[in-house]
Design an enzyme around this catalytic site. Structure first.
Site, PDB file in Angstrom:
ATOM      1  N   SER A  46       0.828  -1.204   0.000  1.00 10.98           N
ATOM      2  CA  SER A  46       0.000   0.000   0.000  1.00 10.98           C
ATOM      3  C   SER A  46       0.871   1.267   0.000  1.00 10.98           C
ATOM      4  O   SER A  46       1.662   1.473  -0.913  1.00 10.98           O
ATOM      5  CB  SER A  46      -0.966  -0.047   1.183  1.00 10.98           C
ATOM      6  OG  SER A  46      -2.030   0.844   1.022  1.00 10.98           O
ATOM      7  N   ASP A 156      -5.438  -4.331  -1.063  1.00  9.67           N
ATOM      8  CA  ASP A 156      -4.368  -4.066  -0.105  1.00  9.67           C
ATOM      9  C   ASP A 156      -4.162  -5.283   0.795  1.00  9.67           C
ATOM     10  O   ASP A 156      -5.101  -5.792   1.407  1.00  9.67           O
ATOM     11  CB  ASP A 156      -4.777  -2.844   0.718  1.00  9.67           C
ATOM     12  CG  ASP A 156      -3.786  -2.457   1.793  1.00  9.67           C
ATOM     13  OD1 ASP A 156      -2.753  -3.124   1.951  1.00  9.67           O
ATOM     14  OD2 ASP A 156      -4.059  -1.468   2.498  1.00  9.67           O
TER      15      ASP A 156
END
Length: 284
Positions: A46, A156
């Site tokens: 991320s 993510d």
């Protein structure tokens, strides 16, 4: 107790996610320079993947900070599909700033982590167009949209492994790992007991999806409910740096200098704590 590795011989730098709190990674990168430590490879999740990508592309922490001031997640960002925001403006800006490279062409080897909502398995992307990999890695559920393709429905990986240590070790088993954690993972109680039973039942009622099916809101929520019962992966690196960011909010993307300063301070303390010395150019 095993001896601390000599990180000057090389190491993998594993950067976790955390939204705006991830600017602390910049300070860690500055401390690495101060102590003469150069990662052999970088693995990021991320926000850690975004910072890691810029570092792997040869950008200095100062250049990344300057670029970060121009890059806003909330300015001129469109509403997304199955999410609050559309990441394309951010990704297009990153592509322009970094020259739209392929991952395998970066000066420092880079791995970008992502997680398949269908199989419940992580993946490390080490080839292909960089911004395509970043799109999969920054797909925080309900914030940025999932990224479906023929192989899975990607998001993510942070909720399942806050710092991608296991992926880093799988990629380079012989390299020690320095990890940086700036945010916690999902609550562990969701993986067992009544909470997990409720989520599984919710997933069953909503239905799930495969990459071949159209991903509707209902199926997406079903996948999320199922995946939130997956266990959290916690693998210790050889050295973990935990910047003390206090109550800094993950949505505070404008606090670059303050968060970077904390990351640099606490990384320096961690390096000094294992007996490392600043390199001559910085110590002078």
């Amino acid at each position: 107790m095993s001896a601390t590795p000599d990180f000057r011989d090389g190491f993998t730098l594993a950067l976790g996610g955390g939204g705006g709190r991830g600017w602390a990674h910049l300070g860690v990168a500055r401390a690495l320079e101060t102590y003469g430590l150069q990662p052999t490879r970088i693995v990021g999740t991320s926000m850690g993947a975004i910072i890691g990508a810029a570092l792997a592309a040869g950008r200095s922490p100062d250049e990344i900070e300057e670029g970060g001031r121009r890059l806003s997640l909330f300015r001129n960002v469109r509403r997304g599909w199955l999410s609050l925001l559309d990441p394309r403006p951010v990704l297009d800006r990153l592509a322009a700033d970094l020259g739209d490279p392929r991952i395998e062409d970066l000066p420092i080897p880079l791995g970008v982590s992502t997680f398949d909502l269908v199989t419940g398995r992580p993946r490390l992307i080490t080839t292909g167009r960089l911004v395509d990999a970043l799109e999969k890695s920054i797909a925080v559920p309900l914030f940025f949209p999932p990224r479906p393709d023929a192989d899975g429905i990607w998001c993510d990986a942070g909720p399942w492994e806050g710092v991608p240590v296991s992926l880093a070790r799988a990629w380079a088993p012989d390299d020690p790992v320095i990890g940086v954690v700036v945010v916690g993972t999902k609550p562990a109680f969701l993986t067992y007991g009544r909470s997990a039973a409720f989520l599984r039942a919710t997933s069953s009622r909503l239905g799930t999806a495969t990459p071949a099916q159209r991903l509707t809101v209902r199926r997406y929520l079903g996948l999320l409910a199922a995946r939130w019962t997956d266990p959290v992966v916690v693998e210790a690196p050889d050295l973990m740096i935990e910047p003390r960011l206090g109550k800094a909010n993950a949505l505070q993307f404008g606090h670059i200098a303050e968060l970077a300063a904390i990351g640099e301070r606490d990384a320096s303390l961690a390096f000094a704590g294992i007996g490392l010395k600043e390199v001559a150019d910085h110590a002078a």
